[in-house]
Design a protein around this motif. Structure first.
Motif, short mmCIF file in Angstrom:
data_model
loop_
_atom_site.label_atom_id
_atom_site.label_comp_id
_atom_site.label_asym_id
_atom_site.label_seq_id
_atom_site.Cartn_x
_atom_site.Cartn_y
_atom_site.Cartn_z
N GLY A 220 0.81 -1.22 0.00
CA GLY A 220 0.00 0.00 0.00
C GLY A 220 0.84 1.26 0.00
O GLY A 220 0.52 2.24 -0.68
N LEU A 221 1.93 1.24 0.77
CA LEU A 221 2.82 2.41 0.80
C LEU A 221 3.48 2.63 -0.55
O LEU A 221 3.64 3.76 -1.02
N ARG A 222 3.88 1.54 -1.19
CA ARG A 222 4.53 1.65 -2.50
C ARG A 222 3.54 2.09 -3.56
O ARG A 222 3.86 2.93 -4.41
N TRP A 223 2.32 1.56 -3.51
CA TRP A 223 1.33 1.87 -4.53
C TRP A 223 0.90 3.34 -4.50
O TRP A 223 0.35 3.85 -5.47
N ALA A 224 1.09 4.01 -3.38
CA ALA A 224 0.72 5.42 -3.31
C ALA A 224 1.54 6.27 -4.28
O ALA A 224 1.11 7.34 -4.67
N GLN A 225 2.73 5.78 -4.65
CA GLN A 225 3.57 6.58 -5.55
C GLN A 225 3.87 5.88 -6.87
O GLN A 225 4.27 6.53 -7.83
N MET A 226 3.67 4.58 -6.94
CA MET A 226 3.91 3.88 -8.20
C MET A 226 3.01 2.65 -8.28
O MET A 226 2.77 1.97 -7.29
N GLY A 227 2.47 2.38 -9.46
CA GLY A 227 1.58 1.25 -9.65
C GLY A 227 2.33 -0.05 -9.86
O GLY A 227 3.57 -0.10 -9.75
N PRO A 228 1.62 -1.13 -10.18
CA PRO A 228 2.27 -2.44 -10.30
C PRO A 228 3.30 -2.51 -11.42
O PRO A 228 4.32 -3.20 -11.28
#
Length: 489
Positions: A220-228
């Motif tokens: 979730g933390l990573r997805w806030a700035q970059m998608g899959p």
């Protein structure tokens, strides 16, 4: 004259749309026959005023006027944008759009908040189907920027462009979905995750709270700035995306997930999920959860804005557009009367500037007064280009008085003065106001320096002259009450 948005349906989504339009200066008319609607919308608006108003670094325009209407015709006649946000029943929505078309102005945009239906389904059987498109937001609508704009071949490109431009003006990110598909893009991704989450709980691999922690502590933390896909690009490393995708392709066929299978939500599973959800979050009321969500979202969005990443890039663009439309001074020549205090900050109080007791922290006072100092220095000629060349000002002494409490979302303005200037020194005074209330004052002493060596040095002649000019002009105004806590050497 303010533009008018007509909102049909005053549930969570409709109220969020009303707040988004209203706080961006639009007049809003809302139709919902439920007598509880005004209270529900009022609660959402109060939350939005605390969160959205201070989200960016530039003040929002003056708030529009909200009206509750008893007739659909009264609601939509003369409106520029009509947003339907009623329950997800196709027949209900089609009947409603027939009614809306009878009374809507010819140039009005008719948009649906539907999370699952396609434009073609909504347009079927209507006399003018090309006027209707899908603009699907995510909750909370007043904070999350994503809007999925879905259209059919009956929609004219000009209508789509006009809709996206309007959404951008509201500080939203209009994602144009390239094909009609039920549930669009974001909800399909969420649905896949939901299925996996339900299976993990059903099979007793993880409890409700543990599933939530697995996402918010990691992806979730990573997805806030970059998608899959961007995350995969980093994971691919030096081998590159093509080799990476070829390598993981076979693994996607392994039966490690149940994306196409749906667990039966039998009474036992429902009871287990409810019990575990109560254990994880039941100690908080819904309002407490919403407040926590908004505070975290504001802090995250503002953090992303600093690097112009993800949703932060949308916020940064909107701030820039708003700032360009403001009459904030940027040079001494912009000052109508140099002898008067100069407006250096005009914004609202962000949620993440307040502590758990809703008081602005000392660090945030320093941040706000630092923004005022930076603006005043830029007016004098200490621009980003000047600083990039290796010279600027260092604060050598500060004194801050905290006089009154700030409120989240409330207007915040700082006016600044030069109390003295000479030999590369600047003596500054700032006053922080919210309406007529004086919240705080700050007195700073700065010295011009070489930023590499940190040694004092003389400012460039043009900057030195601007400092003297403004100091002379403002010396004609009596010294402010409370000044004199720092002593120029």
């Amino acid at each position: 004259m303010a533009r008018v948005a007509a909102i049909i349906g005053g549930g969570v989504v409709g109220a969020g749309w009303a707040a988004r339009f209203l706080l961006n200066g639009w007049d809003v008319r809302l139709f919902d026959p439920d007598p509880a609607t005004p209270d529900r919308v009022g609660a959402v608006l109060a939350r939005a005023r605390r969160a959205l108003a201070g989200l960016g670094d530039v003040a929002l325009p003056a708030e529009g006027t909200l009206s509750f209407c008893g007739l659909i015709s009264e609601t939509v006649t003369g409106a520029d944008w009509i947003q339907e946000s009623v329950p997800e029943r196709l027949e209900l929505k089609q009947t409603l759009f027939r009614k809306l078309q009878e009374h809507a102005d010819e140039g009005a945009i008719l948009a649906s908040s539907t999370s699952g239906l396609t434009p073609s389904e909504l347009q079927a059987g209507l006399s003018d189907p090309g006027r209707i498109l899908v603009c699907h937001p995510l909750d909370p609508v007043y904070l999350l920027p994503l809007v999925e704009v879905v259209h059919s071949d009956k929609n004219h490109p000009d209508l789509i462009d006009r809709a996206r431009d309007t959404l951008a003006e509201l500080g939203m990110f209009a994602l144009r979905v390239r094909g009609e598909i039920t549930a669009h893009v974001a909800d399909r991704l969420q649905e896949a995750l939901w299925r996996e989450a339900l299976w993990l709980v059903r099979d007793e691999v993880a409890q409700v709270g543990e599933v939530d922690e697995a996402l918010r502590m990691g992806p979730g933390l990573r997805w806030a700035q970059m998608g899959p896909f961007e995350s995969a690009r980093i994971a691919a490393g030096e081998e590159g995306m093509e080799a990476f995708l070829r390598r993981i392709g076979p693994a996607l066929n392994w039966s490690r997930s149940k994306l196409t299978e749906v667990p039966e939500l039998d009474p036992a599973l429902i009871a287990r999920i409810v019990e575990q959800s109560d254990d994880a979050s039941g100690h908080m009321t819904l309002d407490e959860l919403r407040d926590q969500r908004d505070r975290t979202l504001v802090a995250l969005l503002r953090s992303l804005s600093a690097d112009s990443r993800g949703a932060g890039a949308v916020l940064r663009r909107r701030d820039k557009a708003r700032a360009e439309g403001r009459a904030m001074p940027r040079r001494i020549a912009d000052l109508a009367d140099p002898s008067q205090p100069i407006l250096t900050v005009d914004r609202a109080v962000p949620l993440d500037w307040l502590d758990d007791h809703d008081r602005m922290t000392g660090a945030r006072h320093l941040e706000a007064f630092g923004q005022a100092t930076d603006r005043l220095l830029e007016i004098l000629g200490c621009t980003p280009e000047y600083i990039a060349a290796g010279k600027g000002f260092l604060v050598t002494e500060s004194h801050i008085r905290q006089l009154d409490a700030a409120q989240a979302g409330a207007p915040l303005r700082i006016c600044s003065r030069v109390l003295g200037a000479g030999d590369g020194r600047l003596h500054l005074w700032h006053e922080m106001m919210s309406g007529a209330r004086l919240l705080a004052s700050a007195e700073h002493l700065l010295e011009h320096a070489d930023l590499d060596t940190r040694q004092t040095c003389a400012p460039d002649p043009a900057l030195a002259e601007a400092m003297r000019q403004l100091a002379r002009a403002q010396a004609r105004t009596p010294a402010p009450e409370g000044a004199g806590r720092v002593r120029p050497g």
